[in-house]
Scaffold this active site. Structure first.
Site, PDB file in Angstrom:
ATOM      1  CB  SER A   1      -0.953  -0.041   1.198  1.00 21.94           C
ATOM      2  OG  SER A   1      -1.910   0.975   1.141  1.00 21.94           O
TER       3      SER A   1
ATOM      4  CG  ASP B   1       7.512   5.116 -11.833  1.00 19.29           C
ATOM      5  OD1 ASP B   1       8.133   4.034 -11.942  1.00 19.29           O
ATOM      6  OD2 ASP B   1       6.272   5.189 -11.907  1.00 19.29           O
TER       7      ASP B   1
ATOM      8  CE  LYS C   1      -4.983  -2.230   0.984  1.00 16.48           C
ATOM      9  NZ  LYS C   1      -5.063  -0.817   0.547  1.00 16.48           N
TER      10      LYS C   1
END
Length: 447
Positions: free
Chosen positions: A299, A310, A324
């Protein structure tokens, strides 16, 4: 001009006819759908009354309705559920950072209770529970077929009481029992320390304390090092971190990013989506970062790891995260209860949804399982060196300062070797920072 007006009127008329032709069936379909919903609600009422009148024992109306509501929500996904007033209050206490229990984050998989992660410094952690363990029974009673909330309720109890959990673990032939003593769980959201020349930020959960703890702890470590120029970089340890508050994940990501998207959420309707962007300022001042993750990182942990990965702000090391990628909204209900409903999926800056896939590390590094301690062979020969040889020459070319420096370097090397024994993944992350620091700004830019 007259022809143009006629064409326009004709077009409008055709449009009205087309609309009525399409709208008619749609309205009828919607009416049929509403009628079907009311029929199902009537069916629910009939069953409810039949249970009240004919069940073998008296039933509690309130508990029966709450069970029906919870069943409706849990049928959607493992993270949607109904929270009674007691459960809702317990959830609010947990996000504040202190609560009673085992210190274990669980989910449900194919009817079994699966451990997402044990929390650092808790009874479950001390008892040796691992991410990926399956809990099959509590105090000898099977949890198969129970809702996740019911299974969790079985594990709750007074502080100081014992609970026996039956565990199935990958690599173990037979299930085994684990004894855990319930305790008050006081979560320190972030623990900071320095290993070698690396600042290690161990983030255990994302609650209201997380970002303030991280910022304060990092500032203390940098001050003790004599300035940020004296550290190799940052290790952000998110292993076995089950997640928590979305806003705290955004704050932690923003702490190391100057600009760009951190995470986006997308619901069923386009208007339900949102984007969160970084603001100027980097607590690490450009120093390299290694993020550690494993199968217990879920999460909010995955939001941070995905954002830094990224933007190529960090190297992600470890094993695949939990996966998740959904967002739950807690909706207050009458009677002080609440509904936890999955309302959106979240996406990393590059547009990745990691739901059921997880974050893949840039470098996969497994953590060796601890082996039983073996008795040391006292008769084993010690490795000899030149200094052990009789009549060897002394090294009188070194000053006392140089000798002291060599001894300090040797002590650091021995500490690093011990860390590899204690925590191989963390030692690997620190080695990466050493290498990047040795390359200097040019090497970092090329990465």
């Amino acid at each position: 001009m007259k022809k143009l007006m006629m064409a326009a009127v004709g077009g409008a008329a055709l449009g009205l006819v087309a609309t009525s032709q399409i709208a008619g069936p749609l309205l009828a379909q919607e009416a049929n759908r509403s009628e079907s919903v009311y029929e199902q609600l009537d069916l629910f009422g009939d069953i409810f009354e039949r249970i009240r009148a004919g069940y073998v024992e008296d039933v509690n109306d309130k508990e029966l309705i709450e069970a029906a509501i919870n069943g409706m929500l849990t049928s959607l996904d493992p993270h949607s559920s109904y929270l009674s007033a007691e459960d809702a209050n317990r959830m609010r206490v947990q996000t504040s950072g202190e609560f009673g229990g085992l210190g274990i984050e669980v989910t449900q998989e194919e009817g079994w209770v699966k451990v997402v992660s044990p929390m650092d410094g808790t009874p479950a952690d001390a008892a040796g529970m691992l991410a990926g363990d399956y809990i099959t029974a509590v105090d000898g009673e099977s949890v198969l077929g129970l809702t996740l909330d019911d299974a969790v309720n079985m594990m709750r109890g007074p502080v100081g009481s014992e609970i026996i959990i039956t565990v199935v673990r990958e690599g173990e032939v037979e299930p085994f029992d684990v004894s855990i003593i319930r305790d008050t769980i006081k979560l320190t959201a972030v623990r900071t320390r320095t290993e070698g020349n690396a600042v290690v930020l161990r983030v255990t959960t994302f609650n209201e304390q997380t970002f303030p703890n991280l910022r304060e702890g990092m500032e203390e470590q940098i001050e003790e090092a004599g300035g940020i120029e004296n550290i190799d970089g940052i290790v952000l340890d998110l292993r076995n971190n089950p997640g928590g508050l979305l806003n705290q994940a955004i704050y932690v990501s923003d702490a190391f990013l100057d600009a760009g998207e951190i995470v986006s959420t997308r619901g069923r309707a386009a208007s339900d989506g949102d984007r969160f962007n970084a603001t100027p300022g980097d607590l690490a001042e450009g120093k390299p970062i290694v993020v550690l993750i494993n199968g217990g990182s879920a999460s909010a942990s995955e939001i941070v790891a995905g954002a830094l990965q990224d933007h190529r702000r960090a190297i992600v090391v470890g094993t695949n995260s939990f996966g998740k990628g959904s967002v739950q909204t807690v909706v207050p209900l009458r009677g002080d209860g609440a509904m936890r409903l999955t309302t959106a999926r979240y996406y990393t800056p590059s547009g990745r949804s990691i739901q059921a896939l997880g974050i893949s590390p840039d470098i996969i590094v497994e953590q060796p399982r601890p082996l039983p301690a073996a008795d040391e062979d006292e008769d084993a020969p010690r490795q000899r060196s030149e200094a052990d040889l009789r009549g060897s020459l002394d090294n009188d070319s070194l000053t006392e300062d140089e000798i002291r420096q060599i001894e300090e370097d040797r002590a650091r090397a021995e500490a690093a070797a011990q860390l590899r024994e204690d925590d191989y993944q963390l030692a690997y992350a620190i080695d990466i920072l050493k290498g990047l620091n040795a390359l200097g700004p040019t090497g970092l830019a090329e990465r």
